[in-house]
Design an enzyme around this catalytic site. Sequence first.
Site, PDB file in Angstrom:
ATOM      1  N   ARG A 143       0.851  -1.202   0.000  1.00 57.00           N
ATOM      2  CA  ARG A 143       0.000   0.000   0.000  1.00 57.00           C
ATOM      3  C   ARG A 143       0.879   1.241   0.000  1.00 57.00           C
ATOM      4  NH1 ARG A 143      -4.456   0.777   4.183  1.00 57.00           N
ATOM      5  NH2 ARG A 143      -2.692   0.778   5.625  1.00 57.00           N
ATOM      6  N   SER A 146       7.225  -5.399   6.525  1.00 63.63           N
ATOM      7  CA  SER A 146       6.735  -6.366   7.515  1.00 63.63           C
ATOM      8  C   SER A 146       7.518  -7.658   7.533  1.00 63.63           C
ATOM      9  CB  SER A 146       5.268  -6.644   7.240  1.00 63.63           C
ATOM     10  OG  SER A 146       4.605  -5.421   7.058  1.00 63.63           O
ATOM     11  N   ASP A 185       5.595  -3.551  10.534  1.00 67.87           N
ATOM     12  CA  ASP A 185       4.157  -3.235  10.552  1.00 67.87           C
ATOM     13  C   ASP A 185       3.586  -3.253  11.960  1.00 67.87           C
ATOM     14  OD1 ASP A 185       2.899  -6.461   9.299  1.00 67.87           O
ATOM     15  OD2 ASP A 185       4.501  -5.950  10.713  1.00 67.87           O
TER      16      ASP A 185
HETATM   17  C1  0WK Z   1      -2.490  -3.901   7.685  1.00 69.87           C
HETATM   18  C2  0WK Z   1      -1.246  -3.066   7.966  1.00 69.87           C
HETATM   19  C3  0WK Z   1      -0.041  -3.726   7.364  1.00 69.87           C
HETATM   20  C4  0WK Z   1       0.067  -5.133   7.865  1.00 69.87           C
HETATM   21  C5  0WK Z   1      -1.197  -5.868   7.559  1.00 69.87           C
HETATM   22  C6  0WK Z   1      -1.141  -7.241   8.121  1.00 69.87           C
HETATM   23  O1  0WK Z   1      -1.405  -1.784   7.418  1.00 69.87           O
HETATM   24  O2  0WK Z   1       1.097  -3.002   7.690  1.00 69.87           O
HETATM   25  O3  0WK Z   1       1.175  -5.767   7.294  1.00 69.87           O
HETATM   26  O4  0WK Z   1      -2.304  -5.208   8.131  1.00 69.87           O
HETATM   27  O5  0WK Z   1      -2.315  -7.883   7.812  1.00 69.87           O
HETATM   28  P1  0WK Z   1      -2.425  -8.891   6.579  1.00 69.87           P
HETATM   29  O6  0WK Z   1      -2.551  -8.056   5.355  1.00 69.87           O
HETATM   30  O7  0WK Z   1      -1.232  -9.750   6.616  1.00 69.87           O
HETATM   31  O8  0WK Z   1      -3.664  -9.654   6.893  1.00 69.87           O
HETATM   32  C1  BGC Z   2       7.130 -11.027   9.831  1.00 71.94           C
HETATM   33  C2  BGC Z   2       6.964  -9.826  10.710  1.00 71.94           C
HETATM   34  C3  BGC Z   2       5.614  -9.185  10.479  1.00 71.94           C
HETATM   35  C4  BGC Z   2       4.522 -10.195  10.580  1.00 71.94           C
HETATM   36  C5  BGC Z   2       3.164  -9.610  10.335  1.00 71.94           C
HETATM   37  C6  BGC Z   2       5.940 -11.929   9.942  1.00 71.94           C
HETATM   38  O1  BGC Z   2       6.043 -12.950   9.020  1.00 71.94           O
HETATM   39  O2  BGC Z   2       8.286 -11.730  10.164  1.00 71.94           O
HETATM   40  O3  BGC Z   2       7.973  -8.929  10.520  1.00 71.94           O
HETATM   41  O4  BGC Z   2       5.444  -8.198  11.440  1.00 71.94           O
HETATM   42  O5  BGC Z   2       4.728 -11.233   9.654  1.00 71.94           O
HETATM   43  O6  BGC Z   2       3.041  -9.084   9.090  1.00 71.94           O
END
Ligand code: 0WK
Ligand code: BGC
Length: 940
Positions: A541, A602, A656
Amino acid sequence: MFVAHLVSFYFSKLQEDPTKKVDRFLHAMRLNDDQLNELSARFQAELKKGLSAESNAAAAVKMLPTHVCSTPDGSEKGQFLALDLGGSKFKVLQVKVRECVGIKKGDVEMEEKIYPVPDELLTGRATELFDHVSESLKDFMHEKNISLEKKHPLAFTFSFPCDQSRLDQGTLLNWSKNYKARGLQGKDVVQALREAVERTEGLDVEILAMVNDTVATMMTCGFDDSYCEVGIIVGTGTNACYMEELRHIDLVEGDEGRMCVNTEWGSFGDDGALKDFLTEFDREVDAASSNPGKQIFEKMVSGMHLGELVRLVVLKMAKLGKLFDGRVSDALRTKGKITTADVAAMDEYRNGLKNTKDVLDELDLNPSDDDCIAVQHVSTIVSFRSSNLVAAGLAAILTRIRQNRNMGALRITVGVDGTVYKTHPQYPKRLHKVVRRLLPECQVRFVLSESGSSKGAALVAAVAQRLTSLRRQVSETLSLFRLKEEQLQLVKARMRSGLDAGLRSKSSSTIKMLPSFVYLTPDGTERGKYLALDLGGTNFRALLVRFKKQTSRLYHKIYTIPLEIMQGTGEELFDHLAQCVCDFLDYMGLKNTRLPAGFTFSFPCEQSAIDTGTLVAWTKGFKATDSEGHDVVSMLREAIKRRNDIDLDIVALINDTVGTMMSCAHEDQRCEIGMIAGTGTNLCYMEELKNIEKIEQRATKTEEKTQKGEKNENAGAEKNKKDGEMQKMCINTEWGGLGDDGCLDDIITLYDTEVDQNSINQGKQRFEKMTSGMYLGEVVRQVLLDLTRRGLLFKGHVSETLKTPGIFETKYLSQIESDRLALLQVRSILQQLGLHGTCHDSIIVKHVCLVVSRRAAQLCGAGMAAVVDKIRENRGLDHLDIAVGVDGSLYKLHPHFSQVLKETVRVMAPQCDVTFQPSEEGSGKGAALIAAVARRKRDV
Ligand code: 0WK
Ligand code: BGC
Ligand code: 0WK
Ligand code: BGC
């Protein structure tokens, strides 16, 4: 001559056929087809009423679900004890289904013994009745040398209306026939029998199934005839069951397939639906019965009452002088003096008349021949009406089945039992004839259950046994995911020692505890425009954040990261990111502006300052080459340089979790923890600087270096420390790595190991692979695969779909576990996945999803409890009140994850009050805030 004719005419008139007089007297009992069709139509309405959730409570015909979902399918086998209680005979049996040597392949061997049930037990305490039952069972086992050592599976035919939620449970709604034992109505009959067995010395059985005698009769006849989907009893009592479409049985979840419904048609008319068919004799029988107003249909049909009906008719006709010249004997006035066996005998084709004479003589009535003819005809009419009423009821059921299946014509078999049907010579023929006349489009076969219903009960028990063992095996598998509190306490302790070890030095802990160089949470003085770049788990993003007095505005755009980029070269990945940034700046009309940027990355990065970080290892689905061990900020800067059309001032690199914490801290100052439960899982928190020994060590080393006159990288940090304002630093724990050293091997299951083996980072991120969205679907798929291979699911059919990695995305867990979703929808999700299974399969799949996601939430809860307790101890507090900024698709979209997480933290960190703040705008704002602080610091 004419006079002679006149005399003989009147004489013959005088000598009227006695049956005519009876026909007139009992015209109300002689039902024509229109009346039978009317009855059938009324009964069809009753069936519907009983099936629908709205009207069931008020329905007279209860339509009780039996949880028998299939007629015999040839797979049943086993050796069972059986009890058959409620008919005219109480039987104890041993039934061997396709089990033993010496019996014709595929057959059943049965041994039985009939035990009397003393009248006082019928009206005494139910415990005494059931003690008698279990004592009889013990006696039978003695007699048949059946060892009492072994726990024998038992099938229980109990011929009374029971409300069942499972095969081995059933609440007695009311007694009927001549049973009225106290203390059982409203209670679980199976439990009552279990207790009686426990009270019986040396007896040990496992009651697998309790069935109504109609159901057992249907199953018995279904053993040899797969068309048999209806069971009727015309005996002491009367009743019918049939295979109804599950979608029509509102009181049972599930919509596909069929379930046998015990209609309890004996109570048809209890709500007045038959009042225009009731005769005075029916009302008299009812009034004199032990349950007036109840079982109205049964009292017009079944063996317990036919004799009484005939007696009352004969008594009335005698009193009216229509019989025995008006003589009435005491015997004729006595209730029960004419039995149903008498009625059957009187109605016999050949010896009926003689039998009638014998019966009437027995009643001291000295009948004339005409009296005998008349009384025999009374028996015929009463019996005929009974078979007609049963025919009308049956016609209603068969019509419903035909309509359920949209068939023009229906071929079906009806299993029948009961002394009236068995011993009343005319009864079967009359019943069959009327049914076929009422339903010309149906091909109905009637099969008498020769050996009673226990064969069927044993078949149901065999199915129950298979289901029980299936359920046991499934629950044993699922129990691997059910973590006890002491196991969670262990995880908490291991997380804690990992946190502590990780702070000490870089190499000793699998929890990397990466310093973030973020010291402060925002103080609201941030101003200006910042670009935030957010490379998370599922997408990238780009955000523009503008901070004004108290407010912040965000504009963002989401870009997907194709798999080939995730797993291509590092250069390609960062070129892709730079391309997205360019597209976003163009979209925002800021292509020529050099904005300060915060980069949320992240993945675990070893940072030595706020604006630099070396990627330690990729996680989640990323595996871009030439990246691990590289500074990701430089890689992005180089990618931007390679484009040469935009420029950025990257002032901060953050994880993140850190961005999420900052975003929420902007709203809630108590927020000092950031947690992500998304594609990946991770947590950061504000740690006391003094506890971050590895930074301390680094600082000392630097000092030594300076003394030796070398360049000091940590200048910024030391300067701030010296300023004394920074007591804490945010630590990115990277708790996903817990267990990489084997410390979770005692809770890691073979399914987790499979997932790890198939992952692109084997042996790494073990905690993450049990808790995050990237893997939960895979854990579920592995469990489903194993259950299917073991024949416990999808009939053992391992479809290509099920073998396909990643097919069971975590989003399906969230959908399947949603409370609002009926099994129907679960099944359609599975079908979309190409997994075609039964409703039962859907239930199992839902359970697997529930235990896998619950374990994930509990493990994160245990980890969180370790962190908040550490912070509390850091600050020497008895009680800590803290907030956690949280984000991630699992936390936000899963129906139960967040609740279970909060509950687990509450239980495992009782001295902490932890508030979870879901981050509205993701970590982007956090990145911009940190960029603002970093730039302000850099530029002072
Ligand atoms: C939204 C945050 C982003 C993070 C994500 C984790 O803005 O930084 O990495 O949530 O959630 P996911 O997309 O892995 O479900
Ligand atoms: C990463 C982290 C991150 C998390 C959530 C993990 O796989 O090692 O750095 O914060 O995922 O996105
Ligand atoms: C024999 C069956 C039994 C059922 C009975 C009904 O084995 O389960 O209850 O038929 O007929 P009755 O004995 O009441 O005439
Ligand atoms: C009971 C039924 C039973 C029938 C035949 C009725 O009185 O309510 O449950 O199936 O008798 O035995």
